[in-house]
Design an enzyme around this catalytic site. Structure first.
Site, PDB file in Angstrom:
ATOM      1  N   GLY A   1       0.801  -1.223   0.000  1.00  0.00           N
ATOM      2  CA  GLY A   1       0.000   0.000   0.000  1.00  0.00           C
ATOM      3  C   GLY A   1       0.832   1.271   0.000  1.00  0.00           C
ATOM      4  O   GLY A   1       2.023   1.277  -0.315  1.00  0.00           O
TER       5      GLY A   1
ATOM      6  N   GLU B   1      -2.215  -5.269  -1.032  1.00  0.00           N
ATOM      7  CA  GLU B   1      -1.718  -5.849   0.229  1.00  0.00           C
ATOM      8  C   GLU B   1      -1.032  -4.805   1.086  1.00  0.00           C
ATOM      9  O   GLU B   1       0.187  -4.833   1.249  1.00  0.00           O
ATOM     10  CB  GLU B   1      -0.677  -6.932  -0.091  1.00  0.00           C
ATOM     11  N   PRO B   2      -1.769  -3.847   1.649  1.00  0.00           N
ATOM     12  CA  PRO B   2      -1.108  -2.842   2.483  1.00  0.00           C
ATOM     13  C   PRO B   2      -0.677  -3.411   3.831  1.00  0.00           C
ATOM     14  O   PRO B   2      -1.377  -4.234   4.419  1.00  0.00           O
ATOM     15  CB  PRO B   2      -2.194  -1.780   2.673  1.00  0.00           C
ATOM     16  N   GLY B   3       0.478  -3.000   4.282  1.00  0.00           N
ATOM     17  CA  GLY B   3       0.938  -3.373   5.617  1.00  0.00           C
ATOM     18  C   GLY B   3       1.149  -2.110   6.416  1.00  0.00           C
ATOM     19  O   GLY B   3       0.378  -1.733   7.293  1.00  0.00           O
ATOM     20  N   ARG B   4       2.218  -1.384   6.038  1.00  0.00           N
ATOM     21  CA  ARG B   4       2.629  -0.188   6.751  1.00  0.00           C
ATOM     22  C   ARG B   4       1.481   0.804   6.974  1.00  0.00           C
ATOM     23  O   ARG B   4       1.283   1.302   8.078  1.00  0.00           O
ATOM     24  CB  ARG B   4       3.737   0.493   5.934  1.00  0.00           C
TER      25      ARG B   4
ATOM     26  N   ARG C   1      15.041   0.512  12.248  1.00  0.00           N
ATOM     27  CA  ARG C   1      14.781   1.206  10.985  1.00  0.00           C
ATOM     28  C   ARG C   1      15.658   2.446  10.754  1.00  0.00           C
ATOM     29  O   ARG C   1      16.079   2.689   9.626  1.00  0.00           O
ATOM     30  CB  ARG C   1      13.299   1.554  10.841  1.00  0.00           C
TER      31      ARG C   1
ATOM     32  N   TYR D   1      17.513   1.922   7.284  1.00  0.00           N
ATOM     33  CA  TYR D   1      16.976   2.667   6.131  1.00  0.00           C
ATOM     34  C   TYR D   1      17.087   4.175   6.302  1.00  0.00           C
ATOM     35  O   TYR D   1      16.412   4.913   5.589  1.00  0.00           O
ATOM     36  CB  TYR D   1      15.493   2.330   5.919  1.00  0.00           C
TER      37      TYR D   1
ATOM     38  N   CYS E   1      25.419  -0.766  22.188  1.00  0.00           N
ATOM     39  CA  CYS E   1      26.849  -0.494  22.155  1.00  0.00           C
ATOM     40  C   CYS E   1      27.311  -0.093  20.773  1.00  0.00           C
ATOM     41  O   CYS E   1      28.257  -0.674  20.221  1.00  0.00           O
ATOM     42  CB  CYS E   1      27.608  -1.708  22.640  1.00  0.00           C
ATOM     43  N   GLU E   2      26.626   0.806  20.181  1.00  0.00           N
ATOM     44  CA  GLU E   2      27.046   1.451  18.952  1.00  0.00           C
ATOM     45  C   GLU E   2      26.238   2.732  18.859  1.00  0.00           C
ATOM     46  O   GLU E   2      25.393   2.975  19.722  1.00  0.00           O
ATOM     47  CB  GLU E   2      26.815   0.553  17.736  1.00  0.00           C
TER      48      GLU E   2
END
Ligand code: LLP
Length: 438
Positions: free
Chosen positions: A246, A288-291, A332, A336, A363-364
């Site tokens: 979506g 097929e929407p997810g987000r 995320r 991204y 630890c980063e």
């Protein structure tokens, strides 16, 4: 950034689903994923309304990779949507929730024989076949009388504007049958030679967090063209076209998005126009929407810990505000370069005038938000990050052996635990110590 039930209450606290977030944190601990049931359900309904007023035979399936657990399965079932799964684990969750099998679609570019057996045993409604190996495996698993409804996944050669890691429909891709090489055509012939396989049509998915409608238009037009080309070559008339995920969502207050009505009109209008031009009966449409169903229905609550200043090379200083989660509950930003917005949930009525960098506790350098304005913060405050409903819990990890957060479902002043917080014992319980190390 507020979801439909989010507001600031009399105490100046952020409230969601009729509940004070300060009370939620006190009851369930932090970090805490909070899912706003009314908001989630209303987005499911909005999708259906937007499409069904234009075209009644649009099938909408929730892409469960965005967020999946038993409660989410129930909500999706009650809202009348289908469910997409992309692994044996997602399928198992759906089965545990007794999700109607005929409304499940099974995806994946490398489904194992075990996963295919599982899908056949459960009786999923549709399998989206990605490649020749999968096709052969399925054919070997089906008994002579057994029938199976499938879609063939197509690589439509579309390269949308979104992060490269979440583009999936370009020419150079691991997903689907290539059109240019003739693979799709060969797959259609093989499927049609096997009377056990019902070819319902074609599927594609070009990527995620796409906000420019021109890519949905291009996808729909391309899929109609592919269906027409296949018809011309083989005589096969497609009953369904599935165009994948979506619309993108809002992560920052300044983000602007096309509304769902315009999105639906673009897709349905393009399909209609192209089918007329190609002299082809209009197939049913699947999306097929997810987000976009769940991202904005979710927030994450963190407890503020250490706050410190780091001098900057060019003068001045940056204020780091560390929270009790980070990379493990939201990978995320690092994967991204995803951007998020936050407020201090216990000081939601105070002016946001101090600049902070929100840091995780790993630890980063797990920056959750490079810069956000907040009221003056102190250890013990509660930070709420918005739009964390999709691909946060589902991509969480135990990095640094942090237990995964709990998830609370809120609605009309009621909060229910839908995912329990992991314990340290659970984090270590899969470890085994071989005899020779004892
Ligand atoms: N259908 C298929 C076949 C998919 O692969 C996906 C997402 C969807 C539907 C749902 O797309 P949506 O409506 O959510 O855009 N982990 C990444 C997102 C990866 C999405 C992959 N496929 C992230 O956190 O951004």
């Amino acid at each position: 950034m507020f979801s439909i039930t989010q507001q600031i209450n009399d105490q100046g606290h952020l409230q969601i689903g009729g509940i004070d977030t300060v009370a939620l944190a006190a009851e369930f601990g932090t970090p805490l994923y909070v899912l706003d049931e009314e908001d989630f359900r209303s987005r499911c309904r909005e999708y259906q309304r937007a499409f069904h007023t234009l075209k009644p035979d649009v099938g909408i399936s929730y892409a469960s990779k965005a967020l999946l657990n038993l409660a989410v399965c129930r909500i999706i079932e009650q809202e009348g949507l289908g469910l997409d799964v992309a692994s044996g684990g997602e399928l198992f969750t759906a089965a545990q929730a007794a999700f109607p099998a005929n409304r499940i679609t099974m995806h994946g570019n490398n489904k194992s024989e075990e996963e295919l057996c599982q899908a056949l045993t459960i009786g999923v409604g549709t399998i989206v076949v990605d490649n020749f190996l999968e096709l052969e495996t399925l054919q070997s698993l089906l008994s002579p009388q057994q029938e199976l409804r499938i879609l063939l996944r197509v690589a439509p050669s579309i390269d949308p504007e979104t992060h490269p890691y979440i583009r999936t429909g370009q020419t150079d891709t691991k997903f689907g049958f290539a059109v240019l090489t003739g693979d799709l055509l060969r797959a259609v012939s093989r499927v049609r030679d096997d009377s056990r396989l019902e070819l319902a049509g074609f599927h594609c998915h070009i990527g995620s967090q796409i906000t420019d409608l021109k890519f949905f238009e291009e996808t729909t037009a391309t899929m109609a063209q592919i269906a027409a080309d296949i018809r011309d070559e083989t005589g096969y008339a497609t009953a369904e076209l599935n165009i994948g995920g979506g619309l993108g969502v809002r992560y920052l207050p300044g983000d602007s998005l096309p509304d769902l009505k315009t999105y639906a009109q673009t897709i349905v209008g393009t399909l209609r126009a192209r089918c007329a031009e190609l002299n082809m009966p209009e197939p049913a449409l699947l999306i097929e929407p997810g987000r976009s169903l769940v991202a904005e229905a979710g927030i994450t609550l963190y407890r503020v810990g250490a706050i410190k200043q780091a001098p900057l090379p060019k003068g001045g200083a940056r204020t780091y505000l560390s929270v009790d989660g980070g990379l493990s509950d939201n990978p995320r930003p690092q994967m991204y370069q995803a951007r998020y917005h936050a407020i201090l949930a216990n000081k939601a009525d105070q002016p946001a005038q101090f600049s902070y960098r929100i840091a995780g506790k790993h630890c980063e350098t797990d920056t959750l938000i490079p810069e956000v304005l907040l009221p003056e913060a102190a250890p013990g405050d509660l930070l709420a990050i918005f739009s964390t409903g999709a691909y946060n819990a589902s991509m969480s990890s135990n990095y640094n052996r942090l237990p995964r957060p709990a998830m609370a479902l809120v609605r009309d002043g009621q909060a229910d635990l839908i995912v329990q917080r992991e314990t340290l014992t659970e984090v270590t319980q899969m470890d085994r110590l071989p005899e020779r190390l004892r």
